[in-house]
Every structure is written in C-alpha cells, then in structure tokens.
Design an enzyme around this catalytic site. Structure first.
Site, PDB file in Angstrom:
ATOM      1  N   GLU A   1      -1.296  13.241   0.601  1.00  0.00           N
ATOM      2  CA  GLU A   1      -0.835  12.840  -0.843  1.00  0.00           C
ATOM      3  C   GLU A   1      -0.609  13.589  -2.122  1.00  0.00           C
ATOM      4  OE1 GLU A   1      -2.010   8.812   0.170  1.00  0.00           O
ATOM      5  OE2 GLU A   1      -0.439   7.968  -0.738  1.00  0.00           O
TER       6      GLU A   1
ATOM      7  N   ASN B   1      -9.588  -1.707  -2.901  1.00  0.00           N
ATOM      8  CA  ASN B   1     -10.423  -0.979  -4.070  1.00  0.00           C
ATOM      9  C   ASN B   1      -9.751   0.107  -4.994  1.00  0.00           C
ATOM     10  OD1 ASN B   1      -9.354   0.898  -2.250  1.00  0.00           O
ATOM     11  ND2 ASN B   1     -11.281   1.910  -2.662  1.00  0.00           N
TER      12      ASN B   1
ATOM     13  N   GLU C   1      -4.545   7.363   5.159  1.00  0.00           N
ATOM     14  CA  GLU C   1      -5.064   7.578   4.188  1.00  0.00           C
ATOM     15  C   GLU C   1      -6.446   6.339   4.219  1.00  0.00           C
ATOM     16  OE1 GLU C   1      -5.733  10.328   2.668  1.00  0.00           O
ATOM     17  OE2 GLU C   1      -3.503  10.780   1.852  1.00  0.00           O
TER      18      GLU C   1
END
Ligand code: TAP
Length: 452
Positions: free
Chosen positions: A433, A131, A229
């Site tokens: 992150e 994505n 994630e």
C-alpha cells in the site's frame, strides 16, 4: 435488526449504539457502487483530483472532532489520534496527485502504435481492523478512489465511528453518492459479502493472518484481486556498537505505542550478548517512565487495550512461569488496562516469541553476532517490520538486506510514510500500500495496439 454497542475502552462506558448493516443492505450498497462507477471513472482527472483535495480539506477542518472520536472509541492517546486524522488528510492530498499522473507507456512496435492504460478495477472493498481505524481505511480508499474505482468500506465492529464520519465528510466535500460508502457491520456478514459478491473486483484486507487466509481463499474462487496487510512479530535488533542509551530510551515506543496493538510493534528485542545486561539496565527506567493513563490527557503516551476479551488474550502470554524482567505502570479503576511488560523467554519456542501478542508485552533475547541476529529475526512466519541499531553503516545495510521484512528502519522505529511503500513479507501480507505505486494496486494494465 442487529445493533452493537460502541464502548469507550478507557472508561467501559457505552458511547453509542449503532445498527449493523445486513447482507441484503450490503448487496444494495455494492450495486449502488457499481452503478456510480460509470460516472466516477468518467470524471475528468483534474476534477477528480479537486474532489479529493476538497475531501482532504474537509478532514482537516474536522481533524479535532475525528481525533476526539478515536480517543472515545478506540482509547488512542489524543496525540496519536490527531496524527491519525492528519494522516487521512495527507493520504487524500497525496492521492489527489494520482488522477493526473496515471501514466501509461508508449512501446515501440512495428506497423503501428502500442500504448498502455491503467484502467480502474470497478468496486473495491476495504476491510479495516480496530487498531488504526482511520489511517488503514484511508490507505485503501484514497488511492482506490483516485484511480477511478468506487469503494465500499467496512470498519471493525468495535471501532466504526471515525469511518462513519469520514463517509459523511466525503459527501459534504462533493464526492458523489455511491462513490464511497461506509458499511458498519460484522465481518461474517458484510466482510463475507465483499468476498463473495461478484461485482466487488478487489478486497483490501487488514487484520489477522488467520482471517486474511480465509479472505484470500474466498477471493480465489472469483480470481478477485486482494491486498493483505496481516500480523507481525517484528525484531528490534541492537548491536553492541549502537548508541545504547538511545536504543534503550526509544525501544518502549517501538513496541508499546498504541498499547502494542500495532502490526509493526517491535515485540522481540534482540540484543548482542556482550551488552545484554547493560541494555536491560537502561531499558528498565525507560519502560517504567512510559506514561500510561487517560488517553484524552495531552501528556499520556499509552492508553488502554481495545476490549476486555483482548486484554484477557494479551494476559495469557504472561503465565505464572514466565520470567518477567520488569513492568511499567497502569491506572486503577475501570478501563481495559495492561501495563508495559518486559519478559525474558526461556526458549525460542515460547509462545511469546512465536505468536503476535498485539499488546504491551515485549520479549528480550540475546544473540551472538550478525549472522545469529539475522537468523533469529527471520525465525518467524511473519515479516512486516523491524529496526536495526548500529553505528556501522555497512552492517546496517547488510542486516537490512538480510532481514525478511517489508519495512525496516535503522536507528529509528519509523515504519509508515504515505509516500513510501508499506506491506509484509511471508505471512505478514500480500501486495503493498501507499508509496509511488499506490495506484497500481487499484488498476489493471491494458495494452492497446493501433495499426497505422
Ligand atoms: P480480524 O479479526 O482479522 O478483523 C479484521 C477485520 O476483518 C474486521 O473488520 C473484522 O470484522 C473483519 N472480519 C472478521 N472476520 C471476517 C470474515 N470472515 N470475512 C471478512 N471479514 C472479516 O483482526 P483484528 O483482531 O480486528 O485486528 C488485529 C490484526 O490485524 C492483528 O493481527 C494485526 O497485526 C493486524 N493488522 C495488520 C496491519 C498491517 S498493515 N499489516 C495493520 C493493522 C492490523 P469484525 O470487526 O466484525 O470482526
């Protein structure tokens, strides 16, 4: 030899055919990365910083080419794709500040000196979804390289082109051979070797919660470090005291950006009951006004979905019995199009409210008061992102503290800045992150006592 066809999702035309990396080639790359590690961690901090800056400059010089590749490969709008390539450049510049600032502590002790070091982990593997191929890759490899690790990176099988180009640009910028390698291949082959190969000391995985759980379980066997994630089901909470016009005008962009293929998509809009009807009236023209079409055109706001299979999955959330409030537009002809779609679910258990759609479908539900809004927002196993619209500062802060999510914005839909931390609560992920502590996710703290 296995090959894959890279398809333009806006035209369904084949862009190129690529060879996929095998398990044996993955092992060889991991071993090269391991060998390169000894020299890379010994590069003086200032020199490592300079190499990362040169890598950033190479990305900047090729920004338009990278953006065009992403338009062709992922169907991203050209405006988004330029931002994404620019984000890689900025993450690298930010990471270039790390080597000279990787500070330890000096801790007072009796009989000597106690100091801490942040040691690199070794080989770090980054697994990227389709994505946001460029930014998600850079959030892993930028700080990992800066902290003295070598990196092997697997792009998604559907979207390998920009990652391959970034690997070339790193070499052109002078990053030594073996320090940053891009391995286009299958998750079940390359990704799995990252999990099982003992020389890989950390896996950074972005993707579905389902695969993330498998990765975590696999890594547990070697106590391998992981950052995850994962998915999201974020809420956009609109209180009656908010600027309703602005909330309605921006809500489509909080969920339909990148055609809803965004882990931070605000795919549940919660609206205080007293303004529910008014909000829907304002939302309708905003949704119909989203410019859906050729992603290469400068004015386009939403492109196609990534594949025919993904479009079928997205469409499965809108069943014949689903109450559709209104939809936006979509072009005719080839391409994996799906229009922006607003639905009004019947019950909290509706799939469209509990599962991540990862497409341009948003559910709008009413709530009574502040406590009810927080309860509904938290009624999910996910916890990545969200927005709160109110003109009451106290409420903004109370609700921000109450919502179980890693990235919230008040009176806006922004989630990502490379200098602020990013990551999920609950099943949206593990670890963070970016942000000031980015390097600590790629180092081990070592404590050394020296007797005096
Ligand atoms: P996944 O199917 O989970 O794939 C993600 C990556 O993992 C791909 O590179 C894939 O390779 C690889 N992979 C698949 N199976 C694997 C295995 N068994 N072992 C190792 N690697 C494996 O996700 P997706 O459909 O591409 O991406 C969409 C999901 O990503 C959504 O749920 C979205 O919310 C999440 N996402 C989260 C975030 C953040 S930051 N939280 C950001 C973006 C996306 P192949 O391409 O070869 O399958």
């Amino acid at each position: 030899m296995t090959t894959t066809q890279v398809v333009n999702p806006a035209t369904e035309q084949v862009v190129t055919t690529l060879e996929l990396v095998s398990a044996a080639e993955t092992d060889a790359a991991i071993e090269r990365a391991q060998r390169a590690g000894a020299d890379w961690r010994a590069v003086a901090p200032g020199d490592r910083a300079r190499l990362l800056r040169r890598f950033a400059e190479a990305v900047d010089a090729n920004l338009e080419q990278l953006a065009q590749l992403e338009v062709a490969n992922a169907g991203h709008t050209i405006g988004n794709a330029r931002w994404e390539a620019g984000n890689v450049r900025d993450v690298l510049h930010f990471a270039a500040g790390i080597p000279e600032r990787l500070l330890g502590n000096q801790i007072p002790v009796a009989g000597g000196v106690d100091i801490t070091f942040h040691e690199p982990l070794g080989v770090v593997a980054v697994i990227v979804p389709w994505n946001f191929p460029m930014p998600i890759a850079a959030w892993g490899f930028g700080p990992a390289l800066a902290a003295g690790n070598t990196v092997v990176l697997k792009p998604a099988e559907l979207t390998p082109l920009t990652a391959i180009r970034l690997g070339e640009l790193a070499l052109e910028a002078g990053v030594p051979e073996g320090v940053f390698q891009v391995l286009p291949g299958k998750g079940s082959v390359v990704g799995q070797r990252f999990v099982t190969h003992p020389a890989v000391r950390k896996v950074v995985f972005t993707g579905s919660t389902e695969v993330g759980k498998e990765i975590m379980a696999g890594c547990a066997r070697q106590v391998k470090r992981v950052t995850l994630e994962l998915g999201g089901k974020s809420a956009n909470i609109i209180f009656a005291d908010a600027d309703l016009e602005r909330a309605a005008a921006t809500a489509p962009y909080g969920v339909f950006d990148n055609a809803g293929q965004d882990c931070c998509a605000r795919s549940r809009i919660l609206v205080q009951r007293s303004v529910f009807d008014r909000f829907l009236e304002l939302l309708e023209p905003a949704v119909r006004g989203v410019r859906v079409g050729d992603p290469a055109a400068e004015s386009t706001e939403m492109g196609p979905l990534i594949s025919a299979a993904h479009r079928a999955r997205v469409a499965s959330f809108v069943e014949p019995s689903t109450k559709v409030a209104f939809t936006g537009t979509q072009p005719d002809g080839p391409g994996f199009w799906y229009p922006p779609t607003v639905v009004l679910p019947d019950a909290p258990s509706d799939r469209v409210l509990t599962e991540e759609v990862f497409g341009p479908v948003v559910a709008v539900v009413p709530f009574e008061d502040e406590a009810d809004a927080v309860r509904i927002a938290n009624d999910t196993e996910y916890g990545l992102s969200g927005s709160i619209w109110t003109n009451d500062v106290g409420r903004a802060l109370r609700v921000s503290r109450g919502v179980e999510a890693g990235n919230l914005s008040v009176n806006s839909h922004s989630s990502v800045r490379y200098w602020t931390p990013f990551g999920g609560f609950k099943q949206s992920g593990l670890g963070r992150e970016l942000g000031p502590d980015a390097a600590l996710a790629f180092t081990e703290t070592k404590n050394v006592f020296i007797a005096t």
